[in-house]
Enzyme design. Structure first.
Site, PDB file in Angstrom:
ATOM      1  N   GLY A 323       1.351  -7.454   9.660  1.00 18.76           N
ATOM      2  CA  GLY A 323       1.601  -7.204  11.089  1.00 18.76           C
ATOM      3  C   GLY A 323       2.030  -5.765  11.313  1.00 18.76           C
ATOM      4  O   GLY A 323       1.611  -5.114  12.274  1.00 18.76           O
ATOM      5  N   GLY A 324       2.858  -5.251  10.428  1.00 16.13           N
ATOM      6  CA  GLY A 324       3.276  -3.850  10.533  1.00 16.13           C
ATOM      7  C   GLY A 324       2.094  -2.923  10.379  1.00 16.13           C
ATOM      8  O   GLY A 324       1.898  -2.000  11.176  1.00 16.13           O
ATOM      9  N   TRP A 326      -0.954  -3.556  10.957  1.00 18.32           N
ATOM     10  CA  TRP A 326      -1.859  -3.686  12.103  1.00 18.32           C
ATOM     11  C   TRP A 326      -1.495  -2.653  13.185  1.00 18.32           C
ATOM     12  O   TRP A 326      -2.376  -2.144  13.890  1.00 18.32           O
ATOM     13  CB  TRP A 326      -1.770  -5.105  12.679  1.00 18.32           C
ATOM     14  N   HIS A 327      -0.198  -2.334  13.288  1.00 17.63           N
ATOM     15  CA  HIS A 327       0.223  -1.404  14.333  1.00 17.63           C
ATOM     16  C   HIS A 327      -0.221   0.026  14.071  1.00 17.63           C
ATOM     17  O   HIS A 327      -0.287   0.835  15.006  1.00 17.63           O
ATOM     18  CB  HIS A 327       1.747  -1.443  14.497  1.00 17.63           C
ATOM     19  N   GLY A 328      -0.472   0.360  12.829  1.00 19.04           N
ATOM     20  CA  GLY A 328      -0.915   1.717  12.550  1.00 19.04           C
ATOM     21  C   GLY A 328      -1.081   1.919  11.057  1.00 19.04           C
ATOM     22  O   GLY A 328      -0.429   1.245  10.252  1.00 19.04           O
TER      23      GLY A 328
END
Lengths: 477, 372
Positions: A323-324, A326-328
Site C-alpha cells: 500500500g505504501g 502504491w502511493h509512490g
C-alpha cells in the site's frame, strides 16, 4: 484537467452536464456516450499522448472480463479461469510497474549491482494507479461472479467517468453500474444538482483556501529541514498534516460533488480521519476506498486474520508495505507504509491485553503517530526525513529567536503572506474540530438561503484564488 | 439504483430555485469581477492605460509585456534580458527611426524570447528587432526557463480570449484594479510608458558596488549561473530564434552581443566556459551569414566599456548610457560581425581576457586604472 482549474469549472463541467442531460432526453446511450467522450477529453487535456494508453487498458480489461464471463457461463475449468484472471491482473500490474516503478527498480538495481544502468525516465500518466486498481477489482469481481458488463460503452464509462478518474475514489463495478444504467439518472434532478454544487463548494474551499496556502509553508520546512528549530519543524509537519488532508479530501469532495450532479453517488473516501483514536480506525476513515481495495483484494486473499497472530501480522505488514509503495515509487513511501503496518500490529497486540487508553490520550497518540509518519510521506528522501525528525527532536539547536523562526517558516517568500498562512492553519484546525464533516453536511443538505449564500461566497472566493500573479522572484537582478 | 429525490416535486422546485439563485449570484459576481478587470486592465491586455495612469509593476514583465506587444504602437522591438531594461523607447526611435517598444524581461530564456517575439509579430508588422542575446538564456534544454522567473502566464500571449480567465478572475488582479481606481500607491511600479522597466535611477553604479561581496577566485559563487554546452546552446538557438529570423525576411534583425564587464569573461574562464561561448558565437555568425535580414553587432570587446567597472551595477548590468550606446551601435551597424571577421573579434577578446587572468591585469581593472 484539474477540478480546481478555470477550464474545468467554467467550461468543462457545465458543458458536460448540459450535453449529458440534453442527450439523455433523446436516448440513454447517447448520454453515456457523451459522458465517455467528455471523460476522455478530460483525461487527454493533460497530454493526449496518453489517451491510447487508457483506451487500450479499457479495451484489454473489457476483453479479459468478457472471456472470464464466457468461461464461467460455459462451465469452464477453474484452472483456466484462474489463469485468465492471473493473466489479466498480471498485465495490469505490469503496466503499472512499467510506468510507475521502472525508474525506481532500475535505480535500486544500479545501487545494488553497481552496473551503469540508464534510468528509463518514463513519465507517469495521470491516474494510472487508480484506473488500474479499479480494473483489477473488476476482473476479480467477474471471476468471483459478482460483476458482469456486456456493454463496452458502459464499461468505458465505469472506468473513465471523469470525477473519479484521476484521484479516485476507487470504485466497484457493482456499486456504479446500476447507477449508470438508470434511465431516471439521465434526467436533471435539481436536488442532486444542488447537493452536488454544495459538496463541490466545500471541496473547493478545502483545497483552494486551506490546503493551497499551506503548500509554501510545508515546502519551506521540508526543503530545508537542517535549518529548522524544533518548533518550526513541528509546525511544518503539522502544516503538512493539514495540507494533505484538506488537499485530498477537498479534491474528493469535488469529485463526489461533480458525480452527484450527474446523479451518481461515488463512495465516501474520507470520514474525519484525524478524529481517530487508533490506527485501525484511521484506516477506516482515511482513503477509505483504497483501504477497501487493499482489504478485499490483497489482505483477505493473503489469508487475512485467519491463521494465527503471526500470519495475520505478516499479512498486515505485506498489505501496508505494498500500500505504501502504491502511493509512490520511493523508499520513503515504503517506510511510511511499514510504519502504519507495524502500528496496526502493535495496536492489535495492545488490544489483546485488554487495557484501554483514555479516549483523549488514544486520540493524541494516534494523531501524533500519523503526523510523524507523514514526515516520510512528504520528505524527498529517507535522509531528508531523518533530518526533519532530527529537527523535530531539537537537533538543530535554538537558532534564531522562535518568533523569527516561525515568521520565516510561515512567510518564506514574498508571495506568501504570514496572515494567510496563519489563517489557513487556524481554519484547518478549527474545521478538524467541527463535529460534522462534508459527508454529514451533504447528507443532511437542505437548500436554505444561508447555505446558498455560503456556497456562493465559497465558490466565488475559491475561483478568484485560482489565478495567482507571481512576478519574477529574483530581486538581486 | 437511483438517488432518492429529496421529497417530491415541491422539494425539487425549491432546489431548482435555490440552484438558480446561487448560480445567478456566482455568475453575476464573476462577470462583474471580470468586467471590472477589463475596464481597469492593470496589465494593459485589452487596451493601453488611459482612464488611469499606467502601472508597470515591479518585476511583472511577463504579465505586462504581452499587453504592450498587443496594444502599443511600434514597428521596432527591443528584446533582451534585464541588461536591456534601461533602454527607453524614445532613444530607440531616435537612433533607429520609427517607433519602438522595449519588451525585455529579467532572466529571460531563449524560449521566452521566442514567445515574446512571436507575440509581437502576431500583432504588428515589424521593421526591426533589436535582439540582445545573453549566453545564459541558451542554457539547459530548448524550453528551459529559470526557476526565479516564476510561472509564465502563457494565456496572455495568444489571441484566445477564452483562456484569459486566470487574468480576469484573479483576486490578485482584482485587488490591483481596485487599488488603481482608489489611487492606492502602496505597490511598487513605474508609470512612464516610455521607460516601463527602467531601473537605472534607483540603483548605484560603480566599482565598489560591483565588487561588494564578490569572490574574485570564484565569481560564479554569487551568480550561480548554470553551465552551458555548445550542443545545448545550438539546439536552443536553432529551435527558438533561427526560425523567427527565417520566417520574417521583411524584418531586420539586429543581433547584439552586449558589453558585459570583463569580469563576466573571467567567470567564464574560471568555469571552463570560454571555448563553448566563443564556439557558439561563431555558430551564430555562420547561421546569420545565410540570412540577409540578420546583422550581428559585437560590443563585447569594447574595453572602454567592459574594463570600466564604474559603469556597472554588478558584473553583468551596465548603466543606462551604455544602453543608449548599444542601440545606436546596433542601428548604425557598427562593430558588425560576420562569418569572415568573427575570429578576429574573438582573438581580440581572448587577448583581453588573458590579460585580466594575470594578477596584475586583474588588479588594473579592479583599481580602475584601465578606465578611459
Amino acid at each position: 484537467m484539474l477540478f480546481n482549474s478555470y477550464e474545468y469549472l467554467i467550461y468543462f463541467l457545465p458543458l458536460s452536464l448540459a450535453a449529458f442531460f440534453l442527450l439523455g432526453r433523446v436516448r440513454a446511450s447517447f448520454a453515456v456516450g457523451a459522458l465517455v467522450a467528455a471523460s476522455l477529453f478530460f483525461y487527454g487535456w493533460w497530454n493526449p499522448r496518453y489517451l491510447p494508453l487508457i483506451l487500450g487498458s479499457i479495451g484489454f480489461n473489457f476483453a479479459v472480463g468478457a472471456l472470464l464471463r464466457r468461461a464461467q457461463a460455459s462451465g469452464g475449468h477453474e484452472a483456466w479461469r484462474g489463469a485468465l484472471l492471473a493473466f489479466g491482473v498480471g498485465a495490469n500490474l505490469a503496466l503499472l510497474a512499467l510506468f510507475k516503478y521502472a525508474d525506481f527498480a532500475v535505480a535500486n538495481a544500479r545501487a545494488i549491482t553497481g552496473l551503469p544502468l540508464a534510468l528509463p525516465h518514463i513519465v507517469l500518466p495521470l491516474g494510472i494507479s487508480f484506473f488500474t486498481f479499479t480494473q483489477i477489482a473488476y476482473l476479480v469481481d467477474v471471476h468471483r461472479g459478482r460483476a458482469k458488463e456486456p456493454s463496452l460503452l458502459n464499461y468505458a464509462l465505469f472506468v473513465s467517468f471523469f470525477p473519479h478518474l484521476l484521484a479516485g475514489p476507487i470504485i466497484h463495478h457493482s456499486e456504479m453500474m446500476p447507477q449508470f444504467a438508470s434511465r431516471s439518472n439521465k434526467r436533471p434532478q435539481p436536488s442532486q444538482l444542488a447537493a452536488g454544487l454544495f459538496l463541490l463548494a466545500i471541496g473547493m474551499v478545502k483545497k483552494v483556501c486551506i490546503a493551497d496556502p499551506l503548500a509554501p509553508v510545508v515546502a519551506a520546512g521540508f526543503d530545508h529541514p537542517q535549518s529548522l528549530s524544533a518548533l518550526a519543524a513541528w509546525l511544518a509537519v503539522l502544516a503538512y498534516t493539514l495540507e494533505i488532508y484538506f488537499d485530498f479530501s477537498g479534491y474528493t469532495d469535488m469529485a463526489l460533488g461533480a458525480a452527484r450532479m450527474f446523479n451518481i453517488r461515488l463512495p465516501v473516501n474520507f470520514d474525519s480521519p484525524y478524529r481517530s483514536t487508533g490506527i485501525r480506525e484511521f484506516w477506516r476513515r482515511w482513503h477509505m476506498t483504497l483501504s477497501r481495495f487493499l482489504r478485499e483484494y490483497l489482505y483477505i486473499p493473503l489469508g487475512g486474520n485467519r491463521g494465527g497472530r503471526m500470519r495475520t501480522a505478516r499479512n498486515v505488514l505485506v498489505t501496508f508495505l505494498l500500500g505504501g509503495l502504491w502511493h509512490g515509487a520511493a523508499w520513503t513511501f515504503v517506510v511510511w507504509g511499514a510504519l502504519h503496518g507495524i502500528a496496526l500490529v502493535v495496536e492489535r497486540a495492545w488490544e489483546r491485553t485488554g487495557m484501554r487508553l483514555p479516549r483523549a490520550l488514544a486520540w493524541g497518540v494516534t494523531f501524533l503517530f500519523v503526523m510523524i509518519a507523514w514526515v516520510f510521506f512528504r520528505a524527498s528522501s529517507l535522509a531528508a526525513a531523518g533530518a526533519m525528525l532530527a529537527a523535530m527532536l531539537g537537533r538543530n539547536g535554538g537558532g534564531e529567536p522562535w518568533r523569527d523562526a516561525l515568521a520565516h517558516l510561515l512567510a518564506p517568500d514574498a508571495q506568501t503572506s504570514l496572515a494567510v498562512s496563519v489563517a489557513a492553519l487556524a481554519v484547518g484546525l478549527a474545521v478538524l474540530a467541527l463535529q460534522r464533516n462534508s459527508n454529514a453536511l451533504v447528507e443532511s443538505f437542505r437548500p436554505t438561503w444561508p447555505r446558498g449564500a455560503a456556497v456562493a461566497v465559497g465558490l466565488v472566493w475559491s475561483v478568484l484564488q485560482l489565478g495567482k500573479v507571481t512576478p519574477f522572484l529574483y530581486f538581486n537582478f | 439504483m437511483e438517488l432518492p429525490a429529496s421529497s417530491g416535486p415541491n422539494a425539487e422546485r425549491g432546489s431548482a430555485r435555490w440552484l438558480a439563485a446561487v448560480l445567478a449570484c456566482v455568475v453575476a459576481t464573476l462577470v462583474a469581477a471580470g468586467a471590472f478587470v477589463v475596464w481597469v486592465d492593470p496589465f494593459q491586455q485589452y487596451h493601453l492605460a488611459s482612464r488611469f495612469a499606467p502601472r508597470f509593476y515591479f518585476l511583472h514583465h511577463r504579465y505586462i509585456n504581452p499587453g504592450l506587444a498587443r496594444n502599443q504602437s511600434y514597428d521596432t522591438v527591443v528584446s533582451g534580458s534585464s541588461i536591456m531594461e534601461n533602454t527607453r523607447n524614445d532613444v530607440v526611435a531616435k537612433a533607429c527611426g520609427g517607433s519602438a517598444v522595449n519588451l525585455s524581461m529579467p532572466a529571460m530564456s531563449a524560449s521566452e524570447q521566442r514567445l515574446m517575439l512571436e507575440t509581437a509579430f502576431a500583432f504588428r508588422r515589424l521593421k526591426r528587432v533589436i535582439a540582445v542575446l545573453d549566453f545564459n538564456e541558451f542554457a539547459g534544454g530548448i524550453d528551459e526557463r529559470q526557476d526565479v522567473a516564476g510561472p509564465l502566464p502563457r494565456y496572455l500571449y495568444d489571441r484566445d480570449p477564452f483562456d484569459d480567465l486566470p487574468y480576469l478572475l484573479s483576486w490578485d488582479v482584482l485587488l490591483k484594479s481596485w487599488r488603481i481606481v482608489r489611487g492606492d500607491t502602496s505597490e511598487r511600479f513605474t508609470s512612464d510608458p516610455n521607460a516601463a522597466w527602467y531601473w537605472g535611477n534607483v540603483v548605484r553604479f560603480g566599482r565598489a558596488q560591483v565588487l561588494r561581496g564578490l569572490d574574485l577566485e570564484h565569481l560564479n559563487a554569487r551568480y550561480k549561473q548554470p553551465q552551458r554546452t555548445l550542443e545545448g546552446m545550438r539546439a536552443s538557438f536553432d529551435h527558438n530564434l533561427l526560425p523567427i529570423m527565417k520566417a520574417h525576411p521583411e524584418t531586420e534583425f539586429d543581433v547584439v552581443w552586449p558589453p558585459y564587464s570583463i569580469l563576466v569573461w573571467l567567470d567564464f574562464a574560471q568555469r571552463d566556459q570560454l571555448d563553448v561561448t566563443f564556439a557558439f558565437k561563431r555558430y551564430v555568425a555562420e547561421a546569420a551569414a545565410a540570412l540577409p535580414n540578420v546583422h550581428i553587432t559585437d560590443l563585447q570587446g569594447e574595453r572602454t566599456i567592459t574594463h570600466d567597472l564604474d559603469r556597472y551595477d554588478d558584473i553583468y548590468h551596465f548603466d543606462p548610457a551604455v544602453n543608449e550606446w548599444i542601440v545606436d551601435a546596433a542601428c548604425q551597424r557598427r562593430d558588425r560581425v560576420d562569418a569572415d571577421n568573427v575570429v578576429a573579434f574573438e582573438r581580440e577578446l581572448r587577448d583581453q581576457i588573458a590579460a585580466v587572468r594575470t594578477p596584475a591585469g586583474l588588479r588594473t581593472v579592479i583599481d580602475g586604472r584601465s578606465s578611459p
